[in-house]
Structure formats: C-alpha cells, structure tokens
Enzyme design. Structure first.
Site, PDB file in Angstrom:
ATOM      1  N   HIS A 186       0.958  -1.579   0.260  1.00  0.00           N
ATOM      2  CA  HIS A 186      -0.660  -0.361  -0.028  1.00  0.00           C
ATOM      3  C   HIS A 186       0.770   0.911  -0.014  1.00  0.00           C
ATOM      4  O   HIS A 186       0.583   2.613  -0.277  1.00  0.00           O
ATOM      5  CB  HIS A 186      -0.709  -0.075   1.463  1.00  0.00           C
ATOM      6  CG  HIS A 186       0.211   0.226   2.565  1.00  0.00           C
ATOM      7  ND1 HIS A 186      -0.223  -1.098   3.127  1.00  0.00           N
ATOM      8  CD2 HIS A 186      -0.664   1.158   3.224  1.00  0.00           C
ATOM      9  CE1 HIS A 186       0.677  -0.364   4.583  1.00  0.00           C
ATOM     10  NE2 HIS A 186       0.392   1.118   4.422  1.00  0.00           N
ATOM     11  N   ASP A 243      -0.403  -7.703   1.547  1.00  0.00           N
ATOM     12  CA  ASP A 243       0.624  -6.332   1.072  1.00  0.00           C
ATOM     13  C   ASP A 243       2.321  -5.967   1.355  1.00  0.00           C
ATOM     14  O   ASP A 243       2.229  -5.218   2.530  1.00  0.00           O
ATOM     15  CB  ASP A 243       0.028  -5.636   2.736  1.00  0.00           C
ATOM     16  CG  ASP A 243       0.248  -4.325   2.995  1.00  0.00           C
ATOM     17  OD1 ASP A 243       0.485  -3.394   1.727  1.00  0.00           O
ATOM     18  OD2 ASP A 243      -0.040  -3.628   3.421  1.00  0.00           O
ATOM     19  N   SER A 323       4.541   2.510   7.713  1.00  0.00           N
ATOM     20  CA  SER A 323       4.538   1.087   7.015  1.00  0.00           C
ATOM     21  C   SER A 323       5.670   0.275   6.271  1.00  0.00           C
ATOM     22  O   SER A 323       6.429   1.509   5.278  1.00  0.00           O
ATOM     23  CB  SER A 323       3.151   2.118   5.825  1.00  0.00           C
ATOM     24  OG  SER A 323       1.979   1.838   6.815  1.00  0.00           O
TER      25      SER A 323
END
Length: 480
Positions: A186, A243, A323
C-alpha cells in the site's frame, strides 16, 4: 512640639522639622514667600496642620539671627539656625546620594551569569536495558529505508506547518546486499496503479504485476559515513494479498546492511516480551519506539482489504509512515513488518500490527525470483459476507464460482447457481483438515499452510444441510 520647614535647594523643595514655631500665631510671620513649591508636604501632626515655615531667606521675622553650629540631634531654635541646619542636611543628603550612585556599579558587577546559573549534575551511567536498546538501534537503523511513491511526491496538508507530511511516505527494510528493499504494497499502491495494477483485482490473484521493472519509488538509505543517499527504485515483485512488495536499488554494497531474521513460530514469540519499531512516521526518519508484544495470531485487515493471518499486535507506537518498517525483538532480529494500526484518529492508539516474519520469509524469496507468489488453490471463488447472509449462510466460505480445471471441480464441489425455484446456494466449506473456516478469508489463510500438490480434506455443507467430506489435491493458483 515640632513643625515642618519647607526648604528650596537647587530647585527642589524639601520638608525639615522646625521647633521654632509652636504656636499657630507664628504662622503669619513665617509665610513662605517667593518660592514655587513643586512637592506636596507630608502630612503634619494634628497640632501642626497648616503651619509651614518657608526658607530662612524669606522669613522676614528672623533674618538677622546669628547662624549657630548645630549637632545632628539638635533642632534649630531660630530661622537662622534652620538655615545652617538645612544646608548641612542637604549636603549630607547629596553626599549620601553620590555614594549610593558610585556604589551601584560595583554591586551590580558583583553578580555574574555564572552566579545565577544552576550547576549541571553529572549524568549517571546507562542501565543495561538502555544500553541494549541503544545498541540495537545503532545496529538496525542503517537497514531501515525511507520509501517515497514517485506519483505522490507533493506535500500533504498538516495543522503544523513545520511538520508537513510527505504524501506517499513509508518505510522499507534492506533485505540483502543485492539492493532488494521490502516494503508494504500500500506504500507504493498509487505508482503500481499508474502502470495498470488494478486496485480491484482479486486478492488471491498471483498474476505478475504489470509494474514489474518500472521505476515506482525513491528510496533513501544511510551510507557508511552516516550521510543519506537517495536512489531510484524499480519494482521486483508484489503480493497484494499479503500487502508486501519488493523494490531494488543500485546502491553500493557498503550502504546495504540487511537485518537478521528471527522467527514468529508459536512458542518463539511470547506476549509481554520487548519489541522495537523503527520507521519514518510523518516523515521523521529513523524514529525508534518501544513496547511489548500485546497479542499473537491476530487476523490483520490490511488497507487493501485482505486478511493477513498470524499478525503480531504491539503497543509500540506505529503511525503513518511506519508502514513497511521493521519490528525487532530484544536481540535486534526481524520478527515482523509493520503494516497497520487500529485507531479512530489516524494516529497511534497503542494498537499496532505487523506481518509475521515467517510470512515475509515465505513471500519475499518468491517475489525476488519470479515476481509473483504461487499459492495452492482450490480453484474457487468465494461470495462476500453480505451475499452469504442474504442466502442465509451464517458461517463458512460460500462458493460462488468454480474453475472447470481446478481442484474443487475435480472433487465435485458445486457453486451458487440458478434453479427452478430461484437461486440455489453453493457448497459451503466449513473446515479444512479439521481447521474451522468461518469465511473466505479463513479459507485462504488455511490454504497458506500447505504446498502445491498436497492433499487436504474439506468439510462442506450443501443446501440439504448435510455435512459432506471430500478430499482434493491442491492445484497451483496462477491468476484468475
């Protein structure tokens, strides 16, 4: 009884005690003449209110009196005495004032900045725990990269002008000396979509990403001299369902410091043990936060809509920009890749999640070698929870489609279809090798534990409410 004598010396009016006039009748012969009084006399005693003696020179009743030498504690008995007393008093006052002024610089200069600055206490030795954390950070920090999506290089809005957050900002992990950088899918999703990667593609699809080989990000690494260097990064491979994505940069080997891999197997990680997160929250690079493992085997709902099994929950602060960064154990080994937070505000609320390192270690080598992940598949499509509920399926994975050449078709499974009386619900898989399946996510997570070609046992429910058992050989899933 005393009265007060008003004197004018060098343009300044002063009040002096006077014992010469004790009667109100004397006031008429001692009226102050010819002087402009600039200061209000002090309040007089009750018996002397209204009695003011002017300067001796203007007191015509006593102009001829002989000046006498007075002692400091002796009050003048005549206006002439008052004149001499006044001069001496004013002289003393002037000398005293001059002395005070002359002494002031000396008093002021006697106090220095050092005199009013508190002493700084010497720092004590670091605890063994503190020293351990510092060592881990110094060792791991060079392996943490800053990742910027090249399609989102503007600056996002912020209520703090000094802390504008770069859009498309995330973190990454140096995987090997070949320049491979692991991050979250993402983080670079916008760039991947630009090259044709559909955000609505099936999460179970393992087809090669169309952005492979394209420049999708900028990666900043810390060199051996401590200076930051930014490199173009191309996509090597991506796995949307987990992801994860792998980038590659052309950086010198001495700027590439891989992390040691740990394990996330049950029994190796324990709730309560120390963990550390390093990343670039809000664009602040190499930020360290610490906490403990708060939970294990969590199902993580990623930003892409996929469910990632076996997630690690931690209270170490994880914020936007973290992230793709590493979650480390107390030995500095990689135990997870930070990916998500549970929060109503968009910032850390003490509930963060990381993809377990065992999953990462399974996916990344496939992405490096083939650009995609080949997973075992039943060759089925699963209905959403909303559709399953409309068809009165409360639990299990409702099959909405079956591939003709897939394992499920070979086993004789049925999908949802139209019958004479309307829509007929397809088979519902409720268990796989004895592991309970609550929905489609559970089914795909269960399949992750097996290899292509292995045989598994499915428990299914048909519209007759009969629980059936069947064995299927897992096929390679290669898109679709």
């Amino acid at each position: 009884m005393h009265c007060y004598q008003l004197l004018n010396w060098a343009g300044t009016s002063r009040i002096m005690p006077c014992s010469l006039h004790s009667q109100r009748s004397s006031f008429a012969s001692c009226w102050f003449q010819g002087h402009n009084v600039q200061h209000k006399p002090p309040k007089l005693p009750p018996s002397h209110r209204g009695h003011v003696c002017g300067p001796v020179a203007t007191c015509h009743a006593h102009q001829q009196q002989q000046v006498q030498e007075l002692q400091p504690d002796t009050l003048p008995q005549t206006c002439s005495d008052s004149k001499q007393y006044s001069r001496r008093y004013l002289l003393r006052a002037a000398v005293g004032a001059a002395a005070a002024v002359s002494l002031w610089p000396a008093v002021a200069s006697a106090v220095t900045v050092e005199d009013v600055t508190p002493a700084i206490a010497p720092s004590g030795p670091l605890t063994s725990g503190e020293q351990s954390i510092i060592t881990i950070f110094n060792t791991a920090a060079p392996a943490v990269a800053s990742v910027f999506d090249v399609t989102l290089m503007g600056r996002g809005p912020s209520t703090i002008p000094e802390a504008d957050v770069p859009e498309g900002n995330g973190s990454g992990i140096v995987w090997d000396k070949s320049g491979h950088i692991v991050t979250n899918y993402h983080v670079i999703a916008s760039a991947l979509a630009k090259f044709g990667a559909s955000p609505n593609a099936p999460l179970s699809s393992s087809a090669p990403n169309p952005a492979v080989g394209k420049r999708v990000a900028l990666v900043t690494l810390q060199g051996p001299n401590g200076l930051q260097q930014t490199y173009d990064a191309v996509l090597v491979g991506a796995d949307r369902s987990r992801d994860l994505a792998v980038l590659q940069v052309s950086a010198p080997a001495d700027s590439l410091t891989p992390l040691m891999l740990g394990s996330s197997e049950p029994g190796v990680l324990r709730v309560g043990q120390l963990c550390l997160a390093i990343g670039n929250p809000f664009g602040f690079d190499k930020t360290l936060t610490t906490g403990v493992i708060s939970g294990l085997n969590r199902d993580i709902r990623s930003q892409l809509g996929s469910t990632i099994p076996g997630g690690i929950q931690t209270d170490a602060a994880i914020n936007p920009g973290n992230s793709g960064g590493p979650l480390l154990d107390s030995s500095g080994r990689l135990i997870g890749v930070n990916t998500a937070i549970f929060t109503p505000t968009g910032t850390s609320a003490g509930v963060g999640f990381a993809i377990p390192v065992d999953t990462v270690a399974s996916v990344v080598p496939q992405l490096i070698t083939t650009g995609r992940v080949l997973r075992p598949s039943l060759g089925v499509q699963v209905s959403s929870d909303a559709i399953a509920q409309k068809l009165k399926v409360q639990s299990g994975a409702l099959l909405s489609g079956i591939q003709p050449d897939g394992a499920a078709a070979a086993a004789g499974l049925l999908s949802t279809r139209r019958g004479l009386g309307g829509v007929v619900a397809g088979d519902v898989i409720v268990a796989l090798n004895g592991r309970k399946v609550l929905n489609g996510g559970d089914l795909f997570n269960a399949l992750e534990q097996y290899k292509i070609g292995e045989m598994v046992k499915l428990s299914i429910v048909r519209t007759t409410d009969q629980v059936l058992g069947t064995r299927v050989d897992l096929h390679q899933f290669d898109g679709g």
